[in-house]
Design an enzyme around this catalytic site. Sequence first.
Site, PDB file in Angstrom:
ATOM      1  N   GLU A  70       1.703   3.728  11.456  1.00 36.30           N
ATOM      2  CA  GLU A  70       0.373   4.320  12.232  1.00 36.30           C
ATOM      3  C   GLU A  70       0.484   5.393  13.190  1.00 36.30           C
ATOM      4  O   GLU A  70      -0.364   6.199  13.481  1.00 36.30           O
ATOM      5  CB  GLU A  70      -0.208   2.998  13.090  1.00 36.30           C
ATOM      6  N   GLY A 128       7.948  -0.194  13.103  1.00 35.69           N
ATOM      7  CA  GLY A 128       6.773  -0.204  12.073  1.00 35.69           C
ATOM      8  C   GLY A 128       6.749   1.296  12.457  1.00 35.69           C
ATOM      9  O   GLY A 128       6.712   2.054  13.521  1.00 35.69           O
ATOM     10  N   VAL A 129       6.468   2.169  11.102  1.00 38.41           N
ATOM     11  CA  VAL A 129       6.316   3.424  11.076  1.00 38.41           C
ATOM     12  C   VAL A 129       4.968   4.099  10.714  1.00 38.41           C
ATOM     13  O   VAL A 129       4.823   5.124  10.769  1.00 38.41           O
ATOM     14  CB  VAL A 129       7.294   4.281  10.417  1.00 38.41           C
ATOM     15  N   ILE A 149       0.793  -1.185  -0.184  1.00 39.75           N
ATOM     16  CA  ILE A 149      -0.105   0.092   0.038  1.00 39.75           C
ATOM     17  C   ILE A 149       0.804   1.291   0.080  1.00 39.75           C
ATOM     18  O   ILE A 149       0.233   2.246  -0.192  1.00 39.75           O
ATOM     19  CB  ILE A 149      -1.114  -0.114   1.239  1.00 39.75           C
ATOM     20  N   GLY A 150       2.094   1.052   0.177  1.00 40.07           N
ATOM     21  CA  GLY A 150       2.923   2.312   0.500  1.00 40.07           C
ATOM     22  C   GLY A 150       4.185   2.086   0.004  1.00 40.07           C
ATOM     23  O   GLY A 150       5.188   2.840   0.824  1.00 40.07           O
ATOM     24  N   GLY A 151       4.694   1.292  -0.794  1.00 43.87           N
ATOM     25  CA  GLY A 151       6.303   1.277  -1.339  1.00 43.87           C
ATOM     26  C   GLY A 151       6.877   0.072  -0.534  1.00 43.87           C
ATOM     27  O   GLY A 151       8.134  -0.098  -0.634  1.00 43.87           O
ATOM     28  N   THR A 207       7.228  -3.770   6.881  1.00 46.11           N
ATOM     29  CA  THR A 207       8.903  -3.621   6.570  1.00 46.11           C
ATOM     30  C   THR A 207       9.436  -4.238   7.583  1.00 46.11           C
ATOM     31  O   THR A 207      10.491  -4.948   7.524  1.00 46.11           O
ATOM     32  CB  THR A 207       8.920  -2.122   6.670  1.00 46.11           C
TER      33      THR A 207
END
Lengths: 764, 87, 160
Positions: free
Chosen positions: A724, A721-722, A495-497, A539
């Site tokens: 949220e 994780g970044v 959804i975002g790379g 990621t």
Amino acid sequence: MNPTEVMEPAKTDVEKKYKVIGTRPIRHDGVDKVTGRAVYGADVQLPGMLHGKVLRSPHAHANIKSINTAKAEALYGVKAVMTAADFPDAGSRTANLGELGEVPLKPMCDNVMASDKAVYHGHAVAAVAATSPHIAEEALKLIEVDYEVLPPVMDVLKAMDEDSPLVHEDLYTDELGEKSSKPSNVASHTRHVKGDLSQGFAAADHVLEREYRCATVHQGYIEPHAATAMWNPDGYLTMWVTTQGAFTVRTSVHQILDIPVSKLKVIPTEIGGGFGGKIPVYGEPVAAVLSRKARRPVKVVMDRTEVFLATGPTSGSYVKLKMGVTNEGRITAAETMLAYEAGGYPGSIVALGGICMFAPYNIDNTTIDMYDVVVNKPKTAAYRAPGAPNSEFAVECMLDEFCQILDMDPMEIRLKNGAKEGDIQSHGIPHPRIGCLETTEAARDCEHYQTPLEGPNRGRGVASGYWVNAGLTSSVTARLNGDGTVTLQEGSTDIGGTRTSIAMQLAEVLGIPVEDVVPSVVDTDSVGYTEVTGGSRVTFATGWAAYNAGQAIKSQLIEQAAEIWKVDEDQVSLADGVITTTNGDSRSMTIKELAADLSQKGIDVGSRETVTPQNHGGAYATHVVDVEVDPDTGKVTILRYTAVQDAGRAIHPSYVEGQMQGGVVQGIGWALNEEYFYNKDGLLMNASFLDYRMPTSLDLPMIETIIVEVPNPGHPYGVRGVGEVPIVPPQAAISNAIARAVGVRLGDLPMSPQTVVKALSAKS
Amino acid sequence: MAIVHIPALLHSLTGDVRKLEVEGRTVGDLIDQLELLYPGIRDRLVENGHLRSGLAIFVDGMVRREALEYEVPPGSEVLFVPAVAGG
Amino acid sequence: MAAKVHVAATINGEPVEFLCEPRQSLLEVLRDELKLTGSKEGCNNGNCGACSVILDGLLVDACIVLGAEVDGCTVETIEGLMGSEGLHPLQQTFLENAALQCGICTPGFIMAGKSLLEKNPQASEGDIRHWCAGNLCRCTGYDKIVRAILDAEPQLEVKK
């Protein structure tokens, strides 16, 4: 414009250690996405495909007495009509939700299509497949539904009243296995207790007690839900779905339709945003049943109105908070009651609101009571750091109020109470290594915070945020090609790379360019089980699986090279894409050379990896915002915004910044504009992008970002994780900025112009 | 021997004992021991022979999916925490 | 059902003829009849800009134009942007700036950017924010999109 920056020490560290990590390559799926070639949910076209449309309840709360589909079935071009009666009886079957355990299946089925009662405006009640979407829409108008309309309950506190109308007559409050004697809209009550509240409040010099409310807001992804199903006569069902988790769709459809997982293949399309809203199934089982009945492929695409009416949203909430601090600014006690709307069926994310609420701070005495409450709104879904913004908004606003009482800098109170490794959180679990203090310090020291803000009706607000992050299961399959490139199959929809942020970790292990790793997101038959793209985990966890795959390929290459060179494996090493001997005889070959040789010999090099890591750590952010309030209109303008966040290790800094900027802007929308408007009958009045007002480019400045890197010791590259946490601080940061601009404290979201004007006139 | 933290809603069953040392090889054994001390507590934690839905077991800060079957290392801390899913 | 209408238009530089129902939008025609699915449907009522195309030089939302209206017109869609020399500068700067996350709004933004820079080759940040206010993006917060459009300006200038 201010440049985005990565904190210097971390950058130096990255440059020293890594070749690929920390760089900003162009994403692998980029060209497809800038040329219009990428295939999203609604872009799927199959020969003979029909179009499905869903009939929705015009009432917020109504018993369904009968449904007559005869006229619709007779319409030219209509090939199938279905109702909930076409689903296998859910009866007492249960759905296994992994860590959430076994839950009754009926609410899940009923949310996809109402069987006996509609519990929100827009609840699906029937569906049609026809040769064109227009014919399907016409057919919907011919379906006759006899409703017995019931009074709706729309507000979480009203729903908790003893004499409230009941959304479900058979729902009893569960308190860890103990059921209430009377039916209730309160589905469950849970509690966390730490320390001793009365001691804590006795030690406080100042105590505040306030109420905070969040309106219902929607995830607002631009791509509506879309599912295409092809049910073959041999019982094999193939589905093309825009989803955060193809395996989750497979599990859900398998459970609802009671068909074997082995006969069900889910092919994830590109996904046009999800933010948690594309985890549940809606049209997927409907498309499947229509396809079975029509014996043709069926595509069910929602329109925007349907998305607002019947998917998402996140919980509207009520939070009551009492906190005490000493004159020195030390928080001594916090007591809270959280009541979150679950929508039409139980299962809000109130528990996460409880876990995250006090996590940025080390507070000795806390009590958290959490209530999951049903109301006549759509069944809530996760939304970016689900549950956390609602509860942390309260804490962050109240801390700012204490700062004003104590005349203390907002960064100072956060540093004074900031959580560290080993501190016990309010639910009893100790914090791992976290970057709370480092993040706050970086925010304190940043140019934005150090630059004074001047001018009338202007104010600067600060707030922090925590999100727990997730690990969960991820799988990849990697295979070395004869030309030395690596194909990487993964189950995490991108959804975002994340194709690139995952591939970079494999490339780093082998020391090859990331362009030599070719990632693809594949279907449920083609890779190991992979949980949803959510929880800021891709990621971190899928990247870890790719790291393991890289290590496996690396050791296979070393083994093969040792075989060729007739030396021991421990005399061979691989770095920067080159395999060399370490015994002094200076032999070397590139991965490409070895790959060609092995390919010729028919030797396969590759690996499949599945990981379920838990050391995801927690994510912290501190935000600084400057606002200007127009005292006449109540409009709040964002003048400047800086987001500071601990990324652990920023694999691809551009996409880390992107997550921070996107999260901030969703938070700004939540803070200032976004809200579901229901009329007195419980009907949603603003189910369009015009009336549900999300931020546009014109509403915003550039969003400055500062990435702090406190490596997560639980991940091979230190990743946290970044995705949220950046949605958590903006609401309180803006409320605090407004308070400092014009002297009114707003605890109800959104802080729309009319709310601001009302508060200002009440003050004067 | 492990240290078991009693969920807050069950403090009424334990006379406000919040954590205690309990003998047992697995989490299930620990719950059996708790049941001897505080009758009724098992039914609040276990349903149809499985950990109650919506609960997760944390041992020394990590979720243990083996749940009742998980073998508890001596001296570890066992918590029952509402299970949650992210978005 | 009303009889289908015959339409002849120039789409991405090619003469195209199609039949459509009078009620079909240009977006439906592009996507369902001509299989040009690069233009996306986000709202179907002109609020989100995901279906932005250029119609006779004007930026429009294809979802609120009827297919039958484009008879004799020129339509540019995302599919026509890539020239013989490869990606359009805007496509390239969107990639380099990481100006897309999910990518669903990207074709619309690129078409909006192209339309703006044709009219105003030196658009400022404010001009871009104003012009693109009809295009919604939920992922990026617009920051990198604005930068990508700014970055394309010198490249387009060189191309001229």
